[in-house]
Design an enzyme around this catalytic site. Structure first.
Site, PDB file in Angstrom:
ATOM      1  N   LYS A 118       0.858  -1.195   0.000  1.00 57.71           N
ATOM      2  CA  LYS A 118       0.000   0.000   0.000  1.00 57.71           C
ATOM      3  C   LYS A 118       0.884   1.231   0.000  1.00 57.71           C
ATOM      4  O   LYS A 118       1.945   1.226   0.636  1.00 57.71           O
ATOM      5  CB  LYS A 118      -0.910   0.020   1.235  1.00 57.71           C
ATOM      6  N   GLU A 120       0.622   5.799  -0.130  1.00 55.53           N
ATOM      7  CA  GLU A 120      -0.261   6.951   0.052  1.00 55.53           C
ATOM      8  C   GLU A 120      -0.113   7.924  -1.115  1.00 55.53           C
ATOM      9  O   GLU A 120       0.998   8.246  -1.517  1.00 55.53           O
ATOM     10  CB  GLU A 120       0.081   7.675   1.362  1.00 55.53           C
ATOM     11  N   GLU A 187      -9.295   7.549   3.992  1.00 58.91           N
ATOM     12  CA  GLU A 187      -9.113   7.809   5.433  1.00 58.91           C
ATOM     13  C   GLU A 187      -9.595   9.213   5.788  1.00 58.91           C
ATOM     14  O   GLU A 187      -9.353  10.183   5.059  1.00 58.91           O
ATOM     15  CB  GLU A 187      -7.629   7.655   5.828  1.00 58.91           C
TER      16      GLU A 187
HETATM   17  O1  KIV Z   1      -0.865   2.678   8.684  1.00 62.07           O
HETATM   18  C1  KIV Z   1      -2.031   2.309   8.839  1.00 62.07           C
HETATM   19  O2  KIV Z   1      -2.401   1.672   9.830  1.00 62.07           O
HETATM   20  C2  KIV Z   1      -2.986   2.675   7.797  1.00 62.07           C
HETATM   21  C3  KIV Z   1      -4.435   2.478   8.104  1.00 62.07           C
HETATM   22  C4  KIV Z   1      -4.849   3.512   9.056  1.00 62.07           C
HETATM   23  C5  KIV Z   1      -5.258   2.457   6.877  1.00 62.07           C
HETATM   24  O3  KIV Z   1      -2.606   3.132   6.770  1.00 62.07           O
END
Ligand code: KIV
Length: 291
Positions: A118, A120, A187
Site C-alpha cells: 500500500k 499513500e 481515510e
Molecule cells: O498505517 C495504517 O495503519 C494505515 C491504516 C490507518 C489504513 O494506513
C-alpha cells in the site's frame, strides 16, 4: 509442507472482485500472534506504518524505516494463513521515482511473502502505481487523510468537509483506479464524499473514518481493542484490553510481593529415578535431573 502453505490465501484480485458485494473486513496487524488470532475473521491484514506510532512511540509515521516494515510484515505473514497480507510502503521509500518504488516494493514482497503493498497518494502517485502493477506488484492506494503528508496538511485533518475540496479528492480516486490499484483506502473523509467516491469508482473503497458507505472497513487493531487511551472519533472500542492488562499486571505485582505467586502449581518438583544397572551388574548411582 507447512500447515500455512496448504491454505489458500485471499488474493488482491479476490479483494478487487468484492466491489459492491458484502463488506470487506480488515484490521491492522503488526505481530505474528495477533495476526494468528485475527486471520480467520478478516479478508486482509494491513501491516500499516501506523506501527511506528502504535508500537514504537513515534509521534508520526514519518520516521518508520523500510526494514522495520519488512520485519513486521514477515512476522504477520508467518502468523497468518488465510487473509491477504498488505504491507505499507513507509515515507521516503517510493515517492522519488517509479523505479525506486519498484526496487523497494520488490524487497517487501520477497522478504515478507506478502501479497500486496500500500502507498499513500492519488494523482501524484498514479504513474508509480501503473509502473508497479505492470510489473507484478498489486497496489492498494490510500487517499483523503494521508498521514505521511501530515506536515503538508498541517496536522491529521479530516478531508472533504467543504465541497470545494471534493473535486481534487475525486480526481485522486479516479487516478488511482485508472492506474490499476486493486482497492483504495479512504481515510478521515466526510461521509458524503466517501459515498460519492464509492459509487464513482470501479475498485473497492476501504474506509477508516469514512463511513459505512465504503465497500469495506479497516481499523487499527490496538485502537479498537481499547489499548490506545486517545483515539479519533471514528474508532469504536470493541474491548477494554488496556484496562484488562492493567488489572492483570496489578494482580501479578500484588501476588509477587505477597509471595502468593509462584504457587505450588507453578514450580517444578523432583523426579524419582529408578537405580540403573550397568552391563557389568554394578548399580549406577541415581542421577538427579531437573525438568
Ligand atoms: O498505517 C495504517 O495503519 C494505515 C491504516 C490507518 C489504513 O494506513
Amino acid at each position: 509442507m507447512s500447515q500455512h502453505s496448504q491454505a489458500k490465501r485471499v488474493t488482491a484480485p479476490d479483494i478487487a472482485a468484492r466491489k459492491g458485494a458484502a463488506p470487506i473486513v480488515s484490521l491492522t496487524a503488526y505481530h505474528a500472534h495477533t495476526a494468528r488470532i485475527i486471520d480467520p475473521y478478516v479478508d486482509f491484514l494491513l501491516v500499516g506504518d501506523s506501527l511506528g506510532m502504535v508500537m514504537h512511540g513515534y509521534e508520526t509515521t514519518l520516521p518508520v524505516p523500510l526494514d522495520l516494515m519488512i520485519m513486521h510484515g514477515a512476522a504477520v505473514v508467518r502468523g497468518s494463513a488465510r487473509a491477504l497480507v498488505v504491507v505499507d510502503m513507509p515515507f521516503g521509500s517510493y515517492e522519488e521515482s517509479p523505479a525506486l518504488a519498484f526496487r523497494n516494493a520488490v524487497r517487501v514482497i520477497k522478504e515478507t511473502g506478502c501479497g500486496a503493498i500500500k502507498l499513500e497518494g492519488g494523482r501524484r502517485l498514479a504513474e508509480t502505481i501503473a509502473y508497479l502493477t505492470a510489473r507484478g506488484i498489486p497496489v492498494m492506494a490510500h487517499i483523503g487523510l494521508t498521514p505521511q503528508s501530515v506536515n503538508v496538511m498541517g496536522g491529521f485533518k479530516t478531508q472533504g468537509r467543504r465541497r470545494s475540496e471534493w473535486q481534487a479528492i475525486e480526481d485522486d480516486a479516479a487516478a488511482v483506479t485508472e492506474a490499476g490499484a486493486f482497492a483504495v483506502v479512504l481515510e478521515g473523509m466526510a461521509e458524503l464524499l466517501a459515498a460519492r467516491i464509492t459509487k464513482q469508482i470501479a475498485i473497492p473503497t476501504i474506509g477508516i473514518g469514512a463511513s459505512a458507505s465504503c465497500d469495506g472497513q479497516i481499523l487499527v487493531l490496538e485502537d479498537m481493542l481499547g489499548l490506545n487511551p486517545s483515539v479519533p472519533k471514528f474508532v469504536k472500542k470493541f474491548a477494554a484490553i488496556g484496562e484488562a492488562i492493567e488489572d492483570a499486571v496489578r494482580s501479578y505485582a500484588d501476588d509477587v510481593r505477597s509471595r502468593a505467586f509462584p504457587g505450588p502449581d507453578h514450580v517444578y518438583g523432583m523426579r524419582e529415578e529408578a537405580p540403573a544397572t550397568r552391563g557389568d551388574g554394578v548399580t549406577k548411582k541415581p542421577k538427579i535431573t531437573r525438568s
